[in-house]
Design a protein around this motif. Structure first.
Motif, PDB file in Angstrom:
ATOM      1  N   LEU A 367       0.878  -1.175   0.000  1.00 20.24           N
ATOM      2  CA  LEU A 367       0.000   0.000   0.000  1.00 20.24           C
ATOM      3  C   LEU A 367       0.914   1.221   0.000  1.00 20.24           C
ATOM      4  O   LEU A 367       1.588   1.507   0.994  1.00 20.24           O
ATOM      5  CB  LEU A 367      -0.901  -0.011   1.231  1.00 20.24           C
ATOM      6  CG  LEU A 367      -1.727  -1.293   1.430  1.00 20.24           C
ATOM      7  CD1 LEU A 367      -2.441  -1.262   2.770  1.00 20.24           C
ATOM      8  CD2 LEU A 367      -2.724  -1.477   0.294  1.00 20.24           C
ATOM      9  N   CYS A 368       0.963   1.941  -1.122  1.00 18.56           N
ATOM     10  CA  CYS A 368       1.873   3.070  -1.261  1.00 18.56           C
ATOM     11  C   CYS A 368       1.126   4.242  -1.866  1.00 18.56           C
ATOM     12  O   CYS A 368      -0.099   4.221  -1.985  1.00 18.56           O
ATOM     13  CB  CYS A 368       3.095   2.680  -2.097  1.00 18.56           C
ATOM     14  SG  CYS A 368       2.715   1.748  -3.591  1.00 18.56           S
ATOM     15  N   ARG A 369       1.861   5.269  -2.242  1.00 18.05           N
ATOM     16  CA  ARG A 369       1.218   6.472  -2.770  1.00 18.05           C
ATOM     17  C   ARG A 369       1.947   6.969  -4.010  1.00 18.05           C
ATOM     18  O   ARG A 369       3.130   6.692  -4.203  1.00 18.05           O
ATOM     19  CB  ARG A 369       1.173   7.573  -1.716  1.00 18.05           C
ATOM     20  CG  ARG A 369       2.497   8.248  -1.422  1.00 18.05           C
ATOM     21  CD  ARG A 369       2.349   9.294  -0.314  1.00 18.05           C
ATOM     22  NE  ARG A 369       1.338  10.288  -0.635  1.00 18.05           N
ATOM     23  CZ  ARG A 369       0.730  11.059   0.276  1.00 18.05           C
ATOM     24  NH1 ARG A 369       1.047  10.917   1.559  1.00 18.05           N
ATOM     25  NH2 ARG A 369      -0.170  11.941  -0.098  1.00 18.05           N
ATOM     26  N   ASP A 370       1.210   7.729  -4.821  1.00 21.42           N
ATOM     27  CA  ASP A 370       1.770   8.434  -5.971  1.00 21.42           C
ATOM     28  C   ASP A 370       1.082   9.794  -6.012  1.00 21.42           C
ATOM     29  O   ASP A 370       0.015   9.944  -6.586  1.00 21.42           O
ATOM     30  CB  ASP A 370       1.517   7.640  -7.256  1.00 21.42           C
ATOM     31  CG  ASP A 370       2.139   8.308  -8.481  1.00 21.42           C
ATOM     32  OD1 ASP A 370       2.840   9.325  -8.297  1.00 21.42           O
ATOM     33  OD2 ASP A 370       1.921   7.817  -9.605  1.00 21.42           O
ATOM     34  N   GLY A 371       1.710  10.798  -5.342  1.00 26.02           N
ATOM     35  CA  GLY A 371       1.048  12.086  -5.192  1.00 26.02           C
ATOM     36  C   GLY A 371      -0.109  11.963  -4.224  1.00 26.02           C
ATOM     37  O   GLY A 371       0.044  11.519  -3.088  1.00 26.02           O
ATOM     38  N   ASP A 372      -1.313  12.354  -4.682  1.00 27.12           N
ATOM     39  CA  ASP A 372      -2.494  12.210  -3.835  1.00 27.12           C
ATOM     40  C   ASP A 372      -3.240  10.911  -4.123  1.00 27.12           C
ATOM     41  O   ASP A 372      -4.356  10.715  -3.652  1.00 27.12           O
ATOM     42  CB  ASP A 372      -3.428  13.402  -4.030  1.00 27.12           C
ATOM     43  CG  ASP A 372      -4.061  13.425  -5.421  1.00 27.12           C
ATOM     44  OD1 ASP A 372      -3.509  12.765  -6.329  1.00 27.12           O
ATOM     45  OD2 ASP A 372      -5.077  14.112  -5.608  1.00 27.12           O
ATOM     46  N   SER A 373      -2.626  10.024  -4.899  1.00 23.61           N
ATOM     47  CA  SER A 373      -3.253   8.743  -5.257  1.00 23.61           C
ATOM     48  C   SER A 373      -2.755   7.636  -4.344  1.00 23.61           C
ATOM     49  O   SER A 373      -1.542   7.479  -4.144  1.00 23.61           O
ATOM     50  CB  SER A 373      -2.951   8.379  -6.716  1.00 23.61           C
ATOM     51  OG  SER A 373      -3.449   9.352  -7.598  1.00 23.61           O
ATOM     52  N   GLY A 374      -3.693   6.898  -3.787  1.00 29.53           N
ATOM     53  CA  GLY A 374      -3.321   5.678  -3.101  1.00 29.53           C
ATOM     54  C   GLY A 374      -3.118   4.570  -4.118  1.00 29.53           C
ATOM     55  O   GLY A 374      -3.869   4.454  -5.096  1.00 29.53           O
TER      56      GLY A 374
END
Length: 451
Positions: A367-374
């Motif tokens: 479970l990671c992030r890319d900007g404001d995207s989960g």
């Protein structure tokens, strides 16, 4: 070779057209101005030469004229140099062989024949105008007029006109860019609306009043979207209705299969085997119907709420008897995401089921992030997904090649389609790439789910 965009092509056409027009006008203006200045200069030089020639003629009309003194008495300034050809001899105010050498032989011949003449020459590399006036059968007066200042004027004029042409071309490019930007704005609105519709938002429409010239296009586009929305809704309702209608007989069959399974010890081997096969197929049929119902609902927008996705991922692992140590929360990523719980739970379940069935088993759930995207990533230890299949496996009733080489092949072909549909409901997308070290990595991006 990459083709230029429409806006770039139109702007370039405006720039080229403006450059050609301005260059043509500049060339014509330059030639007209140049010719006019040359003509004026020749007229002025001719008048001055006639006046000076009359002074020289009067000075020579004596018993013992001093030719050099007569020439020095002329008010020629610094731009005109007088030369006298008398009785086969050349006379000038100063010893300057370049001046007499610059007088063309043809010009001397014409003046010797009694005709005045004008000719442009170069003296020591500089432009000059030679004017010849006959005085008598043995005398001819010449003036060499420097045209250096006039040539500098031409250079400044050429530079100014070139600068204007370049500025006009740049203005044409800017005008073309603005015109295309303004003209393509309705098409941009069409593209934006089409993108929203492709993402599942069938409420997107065009305003027919925006541009009177595009009223027909806007109306036709809106009618097309209305028909498409009605057809999709009709298909969704049909799939939901059929699935619901199938549930009742399936429940009856499942109950009958359960009774047969409980009485297996009273059956012979062939009957028991047949009953087991019937029970397995009924179970598969029920899963297919449930997936169809979920797929029929998945076209609706996601109802977001705060959800603990770590807990959700661990519950999904428990359901498949997998260790919760597979779940990894990236540093700095909050455990609570703004998503729809039911949809994300099914995304995790379907990805884990896909990894168990076709990928030897999951290797990690990240479970990671890319900007404001989960971002949800599920890795497996399977053979991976060929590049040519990576888009098709997210379509309905499509299974990758691994599904035909591994397992019993009892999947419904809707699991990954549901994953993609739930991702789209969150305005995201689902993809698959190669996992470093081997296997596949399924990745689901959910924009706007993280603070």
């Amino acid at each position: 070779m990459r083709r230029l965009g429409l806006r770039t092509r139109v702007a370039a056409a405006f720039a080229v057209g403006a450059l050609l027009l301005s260059a043509s006008m500049a060339l014509v203006s330059y030639e007209l101005t140049r010719q006019s200045l040359l003509d004026d200069r020749e007229r002025i030089a001719l008048r001055a030469a006639y006046f000076d020639a009359s002074v020289v003629h009067a000075g020579l009309d004596t018993d013992s004229p001093d030719v050099v003194e007569v020439l020095r008495s002329l008010d020629t300034g610094g731009s005109r140099r007088p030369v006298l050809h008398l009785n086969g001899e050349w006379y000038a105010r100063t010893a300057d062989p370049d001046t007499t050498a610059a007088i063309p032989a043809e010009l001397r011949r014409i003046v010797a024949a009694g005709e005045p003449a004008v000719q442009r020459v170069r003296v020591a590399g500089q432009p000059a105008l030679v004017v010849g006036v006959p005085l008598s059968s043995s005398a001819a007066y010449f003036e060499v007029n420097s045209m250096r200042e006039l040539e500098q004027t031409f250079q400044v004029l050429a530079l100014a006109l070139t600068t204007v042409a370049v500025l006009v071309a740049g203005s044409g490019a800017a005008l073309g860019w603005y015109a295309t930007r303004h003209g393509l704005r309705p098409l941009t609105a069409v593209a934006d609306a089409a993108q929203k519709i492709a993402a599942g938002d069938f409420t997107a429409r065009l305003d027919p009043a925006t541009d009177p010239d595009l009223t027909r296009l806007s109306s036709s586009f809106n009618q097309m979207v209305d028909q498409l929305a009605r057809r999709i809704e009709r298909d969704r309702r049909f799939a939901a209705d059929v699935s619901h209608e199938l549930r009742s007989p399936l429940q009856t069959l499942a109950a009958a299969a359960s009774v047969l399974a409980r009485r297996r010890e009273h059956q012979d081997d062939r009957t028991a085997t047949a009953a087991g096969l019937v029970a397995d197929e009924i179970d598969r049929f029920q899963r297919l119907v449930n997936d169809l119902i979920d797929l029929a609902r998945s076209d609706q927008p996601a109802h977001r709420a705060p959800v603990d996705v770590v807990e959700l991922a661990e519950e999904a692992c428990h359901a498949y008897d997998l260790p919760v140590s597979l779940v990894h929360l990236a540093p700095g990523v909050p455990p609570t995401w703004h998503v729809e719980r039911r949809r994300i739970a099914q995304v995790l379940a379907n990805l884990l089921d896909n990894a168990v069935t076709y990928g030897v088993g999951p290797a990690a759930v990240r479970l990671c992030r890319d900007g404001d995207s989960g971002v949800i990533e599920v890795d497996d230890d399977g053979p991976g997904v060929p590049v040519e299949d990576r888009e098709a496996i997210f379509d309905r009733f499509v299974r990758g090649r691994a599904a035909h080489t591994r397992g019993a092949g009892d999947g419904t072909g809707l699991g990954l389609a549901l994953v993609a549909q739930h991702a789209a409901a969150h305005e995201g997308h689902a993809t698959v790439v190669d996992r470093p070290g081997g296997g596949a990595r399924f990745r689901v991006a959910l924009p706007g789910s993280l603070p």
